[in-house]
Design a protein around this motif. Structure first.
Motif, mmCIF file in Angstrom:
data_model
loop_
_atom_site.group_PDB
_atom_site.id
_atom_site.type_symbol
_atom_site.label_atom_id
_atom_site.label_comp_id
_atom_site.label_asym_id
_atom_site.label_seq_id
_atom_site.Cartn_x
_atom_site.Cartn_y
_atom_site.Cartn_z
ATOM 1 N N VAL A 1 38.675 88.259 63.239
ATOM 2 C CA VAL A 1 37.478 88.730 63.936
ATOM 3 C C VAL A 1 36.783 87.477 64.465
ATOM 4 O O VAL A 1 36.477 86.572 63.692
ATOM 5 C CB VAL A 1 36.530 89.490 62.976
ATOM 6 C CG1 VAL A 1 35.255 89.911 63.705
ATOM 7 C CG2 VAL A 1 37.231 90.690 62.365
ATOM 8 N N LEU A 2 36.572 87.431 65.772
ATOM 9 C CA LEU A 2 35.936 86.273 66.407
ATOM 10 C C LEU A 2 34.603 85.980 65.721
ATOM 11 O O LEU A 2 33.755 86.865 65.606
ATOM 12 C CB LEU A 2 35.717 86.558 67.893
ATOM 13 C CG LEU A 2 34.995 85.476 68.705
ATOM 14 C CD1 LEU A 2 35.860 84.222 68.834
ATOM 15 C CD2 LEU A 2 34.625 86.002 70.087
ATOM 16 N N ALA A 3 34.434 84.737 65.230
ATOM 17 C CA ALA A 3 33.183 84.377 64.556
ATOM 18 C C ALA A 3 32.849 82.923 64.871
ATOM 19 O O ALA A 3 33.626 82.029 64.566
ATOM 20 C CB ALA A 3 33.339 84.572 63.043
ATOM 21 N N GLY A 4 31.698 82.714 65.497
ATOM 22 C CA GLY A 4 31.238 81.358 65.795
ATOM 23 C C GLY A 4 32.258 80.527 66.558
ATOM 24 O O GLY A 4 32.455 79.361 66.253
ATOM 25 N N GLY A 5 32.939 81.150 67.518
ATOM 26 C CA GLY A 5 33.907 80.420 68.331
ATOM 27 C C GLY A 5 35.276 80.301 67.685
ATOM 28 O O GLY A 5 36.204 79.781 68.304
ATOM 29 N N ASP A 6 35.432 80.774 66.441
ATOM 30 C CA ASP A 6 36.741 80.732 65.784
ATOM 31 C C ASP A 6 37.437 82.066 66.016
ATOM 32 O O ASP A 6 37.028 83.097 65.474
ATOM 33 C CB ASP A 6 36.554 80.487 64.278
ATOM 34 C CG ASP A 6 37.880 80.472 63.526
ATOM 35 O OD1 ASP A 6 38.946 80.565 64.178
ATOM 36 O OD2 ASP A 6 37.845 80.372 62.280
ATOM 37 N N PRO A 7 38.531 82.070 66.827
ATOM 38 C CA PRO A 7 39.165 83.350 67.179
ATOM 39 C C PRO A 7 39.814 84.056 65.990
ATOM 40 O O PRO A 7 40.091 85.252 66.071
ATOM 41 C CB PRO A 7 40.221 82.946 68.214
ATOM 42 C CG PRO A 7 40.486 81.495 67.961
ATOM 43 C CD PRO A 7 39.206 80.914 67.436
ATOM 44 N N ILE A 8 40.055 83.307 64.898
ATOM 45 C CA ILE A 8 40.709 83.966 63.757
ATOM 46 C C ILE A 8 39.762 84.114 62.568
ATOM 47 O O ILE A 8 40.190 84.479 61.480
ATOM 48 C CB ILE A 8 42.015 83.243 63.349
ATOM 49 C CG1 ILE A 8 41.767 81.782 63.011
ATOM 50 C CG2 ILE A 8 43.054 83.392 64.471
ATOM 51 C CD1 ILE A 8 42.945 81.123 62.309
ATOM 52 N N GLY A 9 38.471 83.853 62.776
ATOM 53 C CA GLY A 9 37.448 84.154 61.761
ATOM 54 C C GLY A 9 37.768 83.650 60.367
ATOM 55 O O GLY A 9 37.762 84.421 59.405
ATOM 56 N N ARG A 10 38.027 82.351 60.243
ATOM 57 C CA ARG A 10 38.351 81.781 58.919
ATOM 58 C C ARG A 10 37.157 81.895 57.969
ATOM 59 O O ARG A 10 36.037 81.547 58.343
ATOM 60 C CB ARG A 10 38.649 80.292 59.032
ATOM 61 C CG ARG A 10 39.892 79.892 59.773
ATOM 62 C CD ARG A 10 39.824 78.385 59.918
ATOM 63 N NE ARG A 10 40.991 77.807 60.554
ATOM 64 C CZ ARG A 10 41.159 77.732 61.872
ATOM 65 N NH1 ARG A 10 40.262 78.245 62.696
ATOM 66 N NH2 ARG A 10 42.231 77.149 62.369
#
Ligand code: ZN
Length: 427
Positions: A38-47
């Motif tokens: 889930v896209l989160a804070g520019g991270d496409p894989i939502g680590r």
């Protein structure tokens, strides 16, 4: 299908909860890293480092930092999987396969390594789609089920929890129905969800004139397949030597009118305008695209289409024109990675597909994971999987790897330690 509430690995005796929090059946606890996709804070894989995933029935209840999940759910009676030092990712969604087929083309594959197609034909080795059509027509349904189950077992061991499965090796009404009924049996007999696609327009049957077969596809086969609820998608092979753009358009429009969503194989070996037509029709996915242009990618992106690319197929057939993933991504075309598992490309591992995508097609590791999970779901029009978020299906895999990037670095490795499908531990 497994009903909600059937899943989980808890004992049969319900434990009365004192908490007002929703009760988890399964807790994947304290993972080094959860990749939500889930896209989160520019991270496409939502680590999320130091995270847990809580599951109730066949759905995800919570996914987040371990301490936060502990306050969100009541896990007092949950089965716990200790994921310390491990990585949790969504199950792979393999959005393009021909996993049901009769026979094998190992003799052709081996001979073609060192001989031309003409030489192999002269040796009398059956070749290509037509060889598999003959073997699939001759195979009893039980044999097709058994062969596909074995391949699905391999896919599941490598982390695939949803697979699309196309017909297209029958090319008669009866043989196509046989293949689609095999898909239904597969859905009911093993854990991987099967998304069924009617691909009667995979090639032309040798025994009747082309025009008659196109008419049969439109007037008899599509209504029958849709009427029996045997497929969700209608697909065509639109390329030089296969279906023309106009034939493909007529078939996909007939499918759509009958309730089958359109997909297309196109521009794999030639430029005949298939991608442009696919954009115009607004197909769910356009697959291959080796010969499509930058302009095609822009049109497909604008039409909301997902591009499906298959590095292992290009590799297995030693494709002379690799697809241009960077050009597709530059135009904003969302991509899905798929195996294209078929008798010409016997690949069950989406991890291998990601490894090839990164090294040969310049995907970043993050782009590859997204395309193998959320992108695959998008290519199948599914919004209930491919990401780890509350309400999504609990389809996930646990990797025994020190870092996320090891999944594309350790070539040919299988990182999967555990697979959970609809809340149940299946590997
Ligand atoms: Zn295909």
């Amino acid at each position: 299908m497994i009903g909600r509430g059937d899943a989980g690995t808890r004992g049969a005796t319900p434990v009365k909860s004192e908490s007002s929090q929703p009760r988890a059946d399964l807790l994947i606890a304290d993972a080094a890293l959860v990749l939500t996709c889930v896209l989160a804070g520019g991270d496409p894989i939502g680590r999320i480092p130091g995270a847990s995933v809580a599951v109730a029935g066949e759905r995800i209840l919570a996914a987040g930092p371990a301490a936060q999940v502990a306050t969100q759910v009541d896990a007092t009676s949950a089965s716990v999987i200790d994921a310390t030092g491990k990585i949790v990712a969504p199950g792979f969604v393999d959005s393009h396969t021909h996993l049901v087929f009769g026979g094998s083309r190992v003799a052709e594959y081996a001979a073609r390594l060192t001989h031309s197609a003409a030489e192999v034909a002269a040796m009398g080795i059956p070749m290509g789609i037509q060889a598999t059509v003959a073997a699939t027509r001759a195979a009893p349904a039980e044999a097709l089920v058994a062969g596909a189950q074995q391949r699905l077992r391999g896919m599941l061991r490598h982390g695939t929890t949803t697979a699309e499965s196309k017909s297209g090796y029958g090319l008669t009404l009866e043989a196509e129905l046989k293949m689609l009924r095999v898909n239904r049996q597969l859905q009911d007999s093993q854990p991987v969800d099967i998304i069924s696609t009617f691909l009667g327009a995979h090639d032309f049957p040798p025994e009747i004139p082309r025009e008659r077969y196109v008419a049969q596809l439109i007037d008899e086969m599509i209504p029958r397949v849709a009427g029996e609820g045997l497929a969700e998608f209608c697909d065509v092979y639109c390329d030089d030597g296969y279906y023309t753009v106009e034939e493909s358009r007529r078939i996909l429009e007939a499918g759509r009118a009958a309730g089958l969503k359109p997909k297309i194989h196109t521009d794999a070996y030639s430029t005949i305008g298939g991608a442009a037509m696919a954009a115009e029709l607004g197909v769910v996915s356009a697959d291959h695209l080796n010969y499509a242009s930058q302009e095609d990618f822009r049109r497909l992106a604008e039409a909301g289409v997902t591009g499906v690319v298959m590095p292992a197929l290009d590799w297995a057939v030693s494709h002379s024109r690799p697809f241009d993933a960077r050009a597709m991504l530059a135009e904003g075309l969302p991509l899905a990675l798929a195996t294209d598992l078929c008798p010409a490309c016997w690949v069950e591992s989406m991890q291998l597909v990601m490894q090839l995508a990164c090294r040969m097609y310049r995907f970043s590791p993050e782009e590859a994971l997204y395309a193998a999970t959320a992108g695959g779901a998008r290519a199948l029009g599914l919004d209930d999987r491919g990401t780890l978020a509350p309400g999504q299906l609990a389809d996930l895999q646990i990797w025994d790897l020190p870092a996320f990037e090891d999944v594309i670095y350790r070539i040919g490795n299988n990182a999967v330690e555990t697979v959970i499908k609809r809340g149940k531990v299946v590997i």
